[in-house]
Design a protein around this motif. Structure first.
Motif, short mmCIF file in Angstrom:
data_model
loop_
_atom_site.label_atom_id
_atom_site.label_comp_id
_atom_site.label_asym_id
_atom_site.label_seq_id
_atom_site.Cartn_x
_atom_site.Cartn_y
_atom_site.Cartn_z
N ALA A 220 0.81 -1.22 0.00
CA ALA A 220 0.00 0.00 0.00
C ALA A 220 0.84 1.26 0.00
CB ALA A 220 -0.92 0.00 1.22
N SER A 221 0.36 2.26 -0.74
CA SER A 221 0.93 3.61 -0.70
C SER A 221 0.27 4.41 0.41
CB SER A 221 0.65 4.35 -2.01
OG SER A 221 1.54 3.98 -3.01
N ALA A 222 0.77 5.61 0.64
CA ALA A 222 0.12 6.55 1.56
C ALA A 222 -1.08 7.16 0.85
CB ALA A 222 1.11 7.63 1.94
N PRO A 223 -2.06 7.68 1.60
CA PRO A 223 -3.20 8.32 0.93
C PRO A 223 -2.75 9.43 -0.01
CG PRO A 223 -3.64 8.06 3.28
CD PRO A 223 -2.20 7.70 3.07
N ILE B 33 -3.66 17.67 -1.13
CA ILE B 33 -2.23 17.42 -0.91
C ILE B 33 -2.04 15.97 -0.48
CG2 ILE B 33 -0.16 18.15 0.36
CD1 ILE B 33 -1.55 20.84 0.84
N LYS B 34 -1.04 15.32 -1.08
CA LYS B 34 -0.74 13.93 -0.71
C LYS B 34 -0.21 13.88 0.71
CE LYS B 34 1.12 11.68 -4.77
NZ LYS B 34 2.36 11.02 -5.17
N ILE B 35 -0.54 12.81 1.43
CA ILE B 35 -0.02 12.66 2.80
C ILE B 35 1.51 12.72 2.81
CG2 ILE B 35 0.32 10.93 4.62
CD1 ILE B 35 -2.30 12.19 5.05
N THR B 36 2.16 12.12 1.83
CA THR B 36 3.63 12.14 1.79
C THR B 36 4.15 13.58 1.79
OG1 THR B 36 3.51 10.13 0.48
CG2 THR B 36 5.65 11.22 0.57
N ASP B 37 3.51 14.44 1.00
CA ASP B 37 3.95 15.85 0.96
C ASP B 37 3.62 16.56 2.27
OD1 ASP B 37 5.05 15.85 -1.67
OD2 ASP B 37 3.01 15.71 -2.44
N GLY C 93 3.70 7.67 6.17
CA GLY C 93 2.47 7.72 5.38
C GLY C 93 2.02 6.33 4.98
N GLU C 94 2.94 5.52 4.45
CA GLU C 94 2.56 4.16 4.04
C GLU C 94 2.41 3.27 5.28
OE1 GLU C 94 4.21 6.42 2.01
OE2 GLU C 94 3.61 5.32 0.23
N TYR C 95 3.22 3.54 6.31
CA TYR C 95 3.15 2.72 7.53
C TYR C 95 1.74 2.79 8.13
CZ TYR C 95 3.98 1.61 12.49
OH TYR C 95 3.90 1.08 13.77
N GLY D 224 4.49 0.24 1.33
CA GLY D 224 5.45 0.45 0.26
C GLY D 224 6.44 1.55 0.61
N PHE D 225 7.39 1.81 -0.29
CA PHE D 225 8.20 3.04 -0.29
C PHE D 225 9.44 3.02 0.60
CE2 PHE D 225 7.96 7.93 0.57
CZ PHE D 225 8.78 8.22 -0.50
N TYR D 226 9.54 2.10 1.60
CA TYR D 226 10.71 2.21 2.47
C TYR D 226 11.24 0.85 2.93
CZ TYR D 226 7.67 1.38 6.55
OH TYR D 226 6.79 0.85 7.46
N SER E 70 13.04 6.44 -4.09
CA SER E 70 12.68 7.76 -4.61
C SER E 70 11.15 7.83 -4.73
CB SER E 70 13.39 8.05 -5.92
OG SER E 70 13.08 7.05 -6.85
N ARG E 71 10.64 9.01 -5.03
CA ARG E 71 9.18 9.22 -5.07
C ARG E 71 8.50 8.19 -5.98
NH1 ARG E 71 7.01 13.91 -2.79
NH2 ARG E 71 5.17 12.60 -2.76
N GLY E 72 7.32 7.77 -5.55
CA GLY E 72 6.61 6.74 -6.31
C GLY E 72 7.14 5.34 -6.04
N GLY E 73 7.98 5.22 -5.02
CA GLY E 73 8.73 3.98 -4.79
C GLY E 73 7.93 2.79 -4.28
N SER E 74 6.64 2.98 -3.96
CA SER E 74 5.85 1.80 -3.55
C SER E 74 5.75 0.79 -4.68
CB SER E 74 4.44 2.23 -3.11
OG SER E 74 4.52 3.11 -2.03
N ASP E 75 5.86 1.27 -5.91
CA ASP E 75 5.89 0.36 -7.06
C ASP E 75 7.06 -0.62 -6.94
OD1 ASP E 75 3.80 1.63 -8.33
OD2 ASP E 75 5.06 2.80 -9.69
N VAL E 76 8.17 -0.10 -6.44
CA VAL E 76 9.37 -0.94 -6.30
C VAL E 76 9.14 -1.98 -5.20
CG1 VAL E 76 11.87 -0.94 -5.96
CG2 VAL E 76 10.76 1.08 -6.95
N1 ASP Z 1 3.90 7.93 -1.15
C1 ASP Z 1 5.11 7.97 -1.89
C2 ASP Z 1 5.09 9.12 -2.87
O1 ASP Z 1 4.17 9.92 -2.87
C3 ASP Z 1 5.45 6.67 -2.54
C4 ASP Z 1 4.39 6.12 -3.45
O2 ASP Z 1 3.24 6.50 -3.43
O3 ASP Z 1 4.74 5.21 -4.21
O4 ASP Z 1 6.01 9.28 -3.63
#
Ligand code: ASP
Length: 441
Positions: free
Chosen positions: A38-41, A49-53, A116-118, A170-172, A184-190
């Protein structure tokens, strides 16, 4: 383990309670969907605004010793509203306290962003009735900060083998000293890809808010057709030119194990999306798979009589670039001419130094730099078998009155790269799309 699907849901798929319901319905509709990343909201609407930001901004205040309680309260509010609307029996109050305390003690930006993802994964695990597995201590980076697959497999594999199901943030992951580090950003895909590799999944489903890849950018061509199947290699060629739906690094862990990735749409689960595979016998309806392009390149043209018989000429030119920290994209050459394409950003401010260095090393007869070049990659595994692909591209461009500045066909015959002036960029993509796709309907 066999018969397992690893499913990753991006931020927009988990932005509010309503999206959580869609996600749960998708997971519950297929019992093979056992491991969830899962990603963060993310954003609920455009200006959201994204939770990560929000976490980055909140932590930056904390790190400066400023009061961050209001920022943190807004983050708590996002999670609490999801929990309340879904009526889940879980409280994050203890976690909020721990995180605020860690912020006050400057636990680091990566730690901050990872929360955020936690938190979101804890909520999702409770909602689904799945186990929660914190990647801290299971997904590892090496000392140099790059992902460490071997270490990760050795600890994550036995952990997941003992579980019927799990939600994994995801992400960490962890550094060797057990501090938190993010991709890096978007890393939950990884992370999704790593989990799929670890459990040797049949498929890695990456759920997002689009129904897969399109043949080209919808901002250039109206309503482009979707890509149903693409190979990893083709995707690399297109991703390199800036066609991003999936994090670039997400293909490596699964690719090595031959696990396909399926890009799916949480808001339209009935769509089949795009399949990313190692090799495809499936011939696509069109000769080409995708078209991608980017503006902002410069070309350094070098001329010298008898260049082709001068030993080490090319190497010396490239050394001049290397010395200035510039990497090159393409290098078409003639008998007495050579052109080197580089991104304009990497050249800015270094033009004189580069020309002087080339001059010093190879003494050309003439040299010049031209800016405002766009590169367009036409990619397709079908090109190897189809005759006349290049011819069709060039006649389409000629009809559209577009001057082709450069041509480069990779030896894999998987792509043809074309350079045009920036002002012709959009028209060129449109013309290529029309000849290969529109006229084939
Ligand atoms: N939440 C992180 C981001 O906004 C990671 C992700 O969503 O994949 O970059």
């Amino acid at each position: 383990m066999t018969g397992i699907k690893v499913v990753k849901f991006g931020g927009s798929s988990l932005a509010d309670a309503n999206q959580f319901k869609k996600v749960a319905a998708i997971i519950k509709s297929d019992e093979q969907r056992k491991f969830v990343v899962a990603s963060a909201p993310g954003k609920r609407f455009d200006s959201d605004i994204k939770i990560t930001d929000m976490l980055y901004a909140c932590y930056d205040k904390a790190a400066k010793g400023e009061n961050f309680s209001e920022n943190f309260a807004a983050i708590e509010e996002r999670y609490n509203s999801i929990i309340n609307e879904l009526v889940i029996n879980i409280s994050l109050e203890e976690d909020y306290k721990t995180i605020k305390d860690a912020f006050a003690h400057r636990a680091g930006r990566d730690y901050a962003a990872s929360r955020g993802e936690y938190l979101n994964s804890k909520v999702l695990a409770a909602y689904l009735g799945y186990n929660f597995v914190d990647p801290a201590g299971y997904i590892y980076f090496g000392e140099d900060g790059t992902f460490d697959l071997e270490h990760t497999l050795s600890v994550l594999s036995p952990k997941l083998a003992g579980l019927e199901n799990a939600v994994i943030p995801g992400f960490y992951g962890s550094m060797p000293n057990d501090t938190i580090k993010t991709f890096s950003r978007g890393g939950s895909d990884v992370t999704g890809s790593i989990v799929a590799r670890t459990v040797n999944a049949d498929i890695y489903e990456n759920w997002t808010d689009v129904s897969g890849f399109l043949i080209c950018d919808p901002r250039i061509v109206e309503n482009p057709k979707p890509i149903t199947t693409i190979t990893y290699k083709e995707l690399r060629e297109l991703a390199y030119m800036g066609a991003g739906v999936l994090h670039e690094d997400a293909i490596f862990p699964v690719r090595a194990a031959g696990i396909p990735i399926n890009i799916r749409n949480t808001n339209h689960p009935e769509d089949k999306g795009t399949m990313i595979v190692s090799d495809s016998a499936d011939v696509s309806k069109y000769v080409i798979t995708g078209i991608a392009g980017k503006k902002g390149f410069s070309v350094i043209n070098i001329e010298k009589d008898m260049m082709n018989s001068e030993l080490g000429f090319g190497r010396n030119v490239l050394r001049a670039l290397e010395k200035n920290g510039i990497s090159f994209e393409h290098m078409p050459s003639g008998i007495d001419t050579m052109s080197v394409l580089v991104s304009t950003d990497s050249l800015i401010g270094k033009e004189k130094a580069v020309l002087d260095e080339i001059n010093y090393r190879v003494h050309p007869d003439h040299m010049e730099i031209e800016n405002n070049i766009s590169l367009i990659a036409v990619v397709g595994r079908g090109m190897r078998k189809a005759r006349g692909t290049a011819g069709r591209i060039f006649s389409a461009l000629a009809h559209a009155k577009i001057n082709v500045r450069m041509i480069d066909q990779g030896s894999s015959e998987l792509n043809i790269i074309i350079g045009v002036n920036d002002e012709d960029f959009k028209a060129a993509v449109q013309a290529i799309y029309d000849i290969f796709v529109l006229t084939q309907e």
